[in-house]
Design a protein around this motif. Structure first.
Motif, mmCIF file in Angstrom:
data_model
loop_
_atom_site.group_PDB
_atom_site.id
_atom_site.type_symbol
_atom_site.label_atom_id
_atom_site.label_comp_id
_atom_site.label_asym_id
_atom_site.label_seq_id
_atom_site.Cartn_x
_atom_site.Cartn_y
_atom_site.Cartn_z
ATOM 1 N N LYS A 67 -54.965 -104.291 -4.338
ATOM 2 C CA LYS A 67 -55.321 -103.020 -5.106
ATOM 3 C C LYS A 67 -55.671 -101.802 -4.044
ATOM 4 O O LYS A 67 -56.874 -102.240 -3.506
ATOM 5 N N LEU A 68 -55.332 -101.034 -3.685
ATOM 6 C CA LEU A 68 -55.703 -99.865 -2.543
ATOM 7 C C LEU A 68 -56.318 -98.694 -3.141
ATOM 8 O O LEU A 68 -57.034 -98.047 -2.540
ATOM 9 N N GLY A 69 -56.222 -98.375 -4.380
ATOM 10 C CA GLY A 69 -56.682 -97.144 -4.993
ATOM 11 C C GLY A 69 -55.772 -96.883 -6.259
ATOM 12 O O GLY A 69 -55.079 -97.909 -7.052
ATOM 13 N N THR A 70 -56.164 -95.735 -6.810
ATOM 14 C CA THR A 70 -55.678 -95.393 -8.168
ATOM 15 C C THR A 70 -55.057 -94.002 -8.152
ATOM 16 O O THR A 70 -55.217 -93.383 -7.353
ATOM 17 N N ALA A 71 -54.312 -93.696 -9.227
ATOM 18 C CA ALA A 71 -53.540 -92.462 -9.382
ATOM 19 C C ALA A 71 -53.519 -92.212 -10.793
ATOM 20 O O ALA A 71 -53.864 -92.947 -11.672
ATOM 21 N N LYS A 72 -53.322 -91.071 -11.088
ATOM 22 C CA LYS A 72 -53.400 -90.412 -12.217
ATOM 23 C C LYS A 72 -52.272 -89.503 -12.412
ATOM 24 O O LYS A 72 -52.183 -88.313 -11.667
ATOM 25 N N ARG A 73 -51.567 -89.201 -13.303
ATOM 26 C CA ARG A 73 -50.421 -88.048 -13.655
ATOM 27 C C ARG A 73 -50.535 -87.661 -15.078
ATOM 28 O O ARG A 73 -50.966 -88.397 -16.102
ATOM 29 N N THR A 74 -50.762 -86.178 -15.243
ATOM 30 C CA THR A 74 -50.775 -85.537 -16.914
ATOM 31 C C THR A 74 -49.972 -84.435 -16.777
ATOM 32 O O THR A 74 -49.435 -83.910 -15.910
ATOM 33 N N LEU A 75 -49.783 -84.324 -18.017
ATOM 34 C CA LEU A 75 -48.899 -83.001 -18.300
ATOM 35 C C LEU A 75 -49.708 -82.349 -19.417
ATOM 36 O O LEU A 75 -50.132 -82.836 -20.568
ATOM 37 N N GLU A 76 -50.047 -81.149 -19.263
ATOM 38 C CA GLU A 76 -50.832 -80.267 -20.286
ATOM 39 C C GLU A 76 -50.161 -78.810 -20.645
ATOM 40 O O GLU A 76 -49.477 -78.316 -19.545
ATOM 41 N N GLN A 77 -50.300 -78.269 -21.635
ATOM 42 C CA GLN A 77 -49.903 -76.769 -22.013
ATOM 43 C C GLN A 77 -51.184 -76.034 -21.692
ATOM 44 O O GLN A 77 -52.196 -76.283 -22.107
ATOM 45 N N LEU A 78 -50.749 -75.032 -21.101
ATOM 46 C CA LEU A 78 -51.989 -74.048 -20.461
ATOM 47 C C LEU A 78 -51.973 -72.846 -21.745
ATOM 48 O O LEU A 78 -51.328 -72.808 -22.771
ATOM 49 N N SER A 79 -53.249 -71.833 -21.641
ATOM 50 C CA SER A 79 -53.068 -70.980 -22.744
ATOM 51 C C SER A 79 -52.243 -69.832 -22.742
ATOM 52 O O SER A 79 -52.045 -69.383 -23.732
ATOM 53 N N ASN A 80 -51.528 -69.809 -21.759
ATOM 54 C CA ASN A 80 -50.495 -68.631 -21.805
ATOM 55 C C ASN A 80 -49.308 -69.248 -22.235
ATOM 56 O O ASN A 80 -48.063 -68.501 -22.028
ATOM 57 N N GLY A 81 -48.821 -70.572 -22.491
ATOM 58 C CA GLY A 81 -47.767 -71.261 -23.133
ATOM 59 C C GLY A 81 -46.939 -71.867 -22.114
ATOM 60 O O GLY A 81 -46.071 -72.676 -22.415
ATOM 61 N N GLN A 82 -47.503 -71.477 -20.927
ATOM 62 C CA GLN A 82 -46.793 -72.449 -19.603
ATOM 63 C C GLN A 82 -47.171 -73.835 -19.797
ATOM 64 O O GLN A 82 -48.036 -74.293 -20.302
ATOM 65 N N TRP A 83 -46.661 -74.689 -18.932
ATOM 66 C CA TRP A 83 -46.933 -76.035 -18.834
ATOM 67 C C TRP A 83 -47.329 -76.405 -17.321
ATOM 68 O O TRP A 83 -47.085 -75.667 -16.291
ATOM 69 N N GLN A 84 -48.380 -77.400 -17.443
ATOM 70 C CA GLN A 84 -48.421 -77.798 -15.856
ATOM 71 C C GLN A 84 -48.495 -79.405 -15.762
ATOM 72 O O GLN A 84 -49.413 -80.158 -16.646
ATOM 73 N N SER A 85 -47.862 -80.059 -14.823
ATOM 74 C CA SER A 85 -47.683 -81.264 -14.656
ATOM 75 C C SER A 85 -48.598 -81.428 -13.328
ATOM 76 O O SER A 85 -48.540 -80.763 -12.405
ATOM 77 N N SER A 86 -49.459 -82.511 -13.310
ATOM 78 C CA SER A 86 -50.466 -82.622 -12.008
ATOM 79 C C SER A 86 -50.321 -84.307 -11.691
ATOM 80 O O SER A 86 -50.137 -85.048 -12.600
ATOM 81 N N MET A 87 -50.597 -84.530 -10.624
ATOM 82 C CA MET A 87 -50.721 -85.917 -10.070
ATOM 83 C C MET A 87 -52.051 -85.898 -9.019
ATOM 84 O O MET A 87 -51.946 -85.221 -7.972
ATOM 85 N N GLU A 88 -52.801 -86.943 -9.298
ATOM 86 C CA GLU A 88 -53.899 -87.029 -8.347
ATOM 87 C C GLU A 88 -53.972 -88.419 -7.810
ATOM 88 O O GLU A 88 -53.678 -89.472 -8.539
ATOM 89 N N SER A 89 -54.458 -88.683 -6.655
ATOM 90 C CA SER A 89 -54.524 -90.081 -5.995
ATOM 91 C C SER A 89 -55.787 -90.295 -5.073
ATOM 92 O O SER A 89 -56.201 -89.193 -4.531
ATOM 93 N N LYS A 90 -56.175 -91.338 -4.933
ATOM 94 C CA LYS A 90 -57.425 -91.748 -4.195
ATOM 95 C C LYS A 90 -57.135 -93.182 -3.510
ATOM 96 O O LYS A 90 -57.206 -94.020 -4.503
ATOM 97 N N ILE A 91 -57.081 -93.489 -2.401
ATOM 98 C CA ILE A 91 -56.593 -94.616 -1.755
ATOM 99 C C ILE A 91 -57.338 -94.734 -0.466
ATOM 100 O O ILE A 91 -57.691 -93.752 0.206
ATOM 101 N N SER A 92 -57.912 -96.013 -0.396
ATOM 102 C CA SER A 92 -58.609 -96.407 0.883
ATOM 103 C C SER A 92 -57.914 -97.843 1.407
ATOM 104 O O SER A 92 -57.717 -98.515 0.768
ATOM 105 N N TYR A 93 -57.935 -97.827 2.802
ATOM 106 C CA TYR A 93 -57.421 -98.892 3.277
ATOM 107 C C TYR A 93 -57.927 -98.916 4.758
ATOM 108 O O TYR A 93 -57.733 -98.388 5.738
ATOM 109 N N TYR A 94 -58.878 -100.099 5.023
ATOM 110 C CA TYR A 94 -59.710 -100.121 6.341
ATOM 111 C C TYR A 94 -60.492 -98.900 6.447
ATOM 112 O O TYR A 94 -61.166 -98.445 5.513
#
Length: 261
Positions: A67-94
């Motif tokens: 295991k080198l790290g983790t990631a997260k994907r989300t989908l949420e609705q914004l206050s203006n009715g639009q949507w936002q998909s996001s992806m975050e990751s944090k990884i380390s190797y040596y």
């Protein structure tokens, strides 16, 4: 019993550790799946999409069993009715570390997913920070963007998606049992053409238990690069596993550990 529509045939490492994630995750240049070339949901008349509802999913990034790290994907609705998909990751190797955040703000118009603003931020050891920005103006049918000093202003085409919204579109097609078609995504001032094929059903053993999935495959660069995708059939077709193969060898795997709908 009729065979589900998605069963029909239709449808990170780069050369260095500093490019292990492209668009979302270190090691995995994730070009997710989309929909028809001309229109993301041309075969569907519905205006409310099943796949467009909030969710979050956690992943482990695995390389050679480690295991080198983790990631997260989300989908949420914004206050203006639009949507936002996001992806975050944090990884380390040596000595290498990599942090990324990727977002796509979009809207749904008459059942069609339309990207509005896509952005990718990358902070990798031994490399300068990199920012990719793409802005979509559907009234003027133009896209403006920038990446590492390069700027562009190009004509938009109906159905064009970005690297994040395409996974939402393919989930919608899978949930609606609509056969997949070749797709186009906008990326760094150009258009990438993807042709995915459905490999069939496969059961994965994940932390959540045994999960039935639909396996899809993308072959690129004259067969030297293959990416496999597993979508959870009983969990709104969430993308629960990704495998990257280059020159016949597995580079890395992205495995879901938890999700919420």
């Amino acid at each position: 019993m009729a065979k589900p529509g998605w069963i029909t045939k239709s449808s990170l490492f780069n050369n260095s550790f500093s490019a292990l994630i492209s668009g979302a995750l270190l090691f995995l240049f994730i070009s997710f799946i989309s929909t028809a070339t001309a229109d993301p949901l041309t075969e569907s008349t519905q205006t409310e999409l099943k796949a467009i509802k909030p969710y979050s999913i956690q992943y482990d990034v695995i390389h050679d069993g480690d295991k080198l790290g983790t990631a997260k994907r989300t989908l949420e609705q914004l206050s203006n009715g639009q949507w936002q998909s996001s992806m975050e990751s944090k990884i380390s190797y040596y000595l290498l570390s990599d942090k990324r955040r990727e977002t796509s703000r979009f809207e749904v118009v008459d059942g069609i997913i339309r990207p509005i603003h896509y952005q990718s931020l990358a902070d990798t050891s031994f490399r300068s920070d990199r920012t990719l920005i793409q802005k979509f103006d559907w009234d003027a049918m133009r896209e403006q963007g920038s990446y590492e000093g390069k700027k562009w202003d190009m004509q938009l085409q109906e159905g064009l998606l970005d690297p994040l919204t395409e996974v939402l579109a393919v989930r919608e097609n899978l949930m609606a049992q609509i056969p997949l078609q070749p797709i186009d995504i906008s990326y760094r001032g150009g258009i990438r053409h993807h042709d995915f094929k459905v490999m069939g059903e496969e059961t994965l053993k994940l932390k959540q238990g045994e999960i039935r999935t639909a396996k899809l495959q993308l072959v690129e660069k004259e067969g030297t690069r293959i990416t496999n995708f597993w979508f959870a059939i009983d969990h709104d077709m969430l993308l629960v596993q990704i495998q990257r193969i280059k020159d016949g060898e597995e580079e890395a795997k992205l495995v879901a550990t938890d999700w919420k709908l």
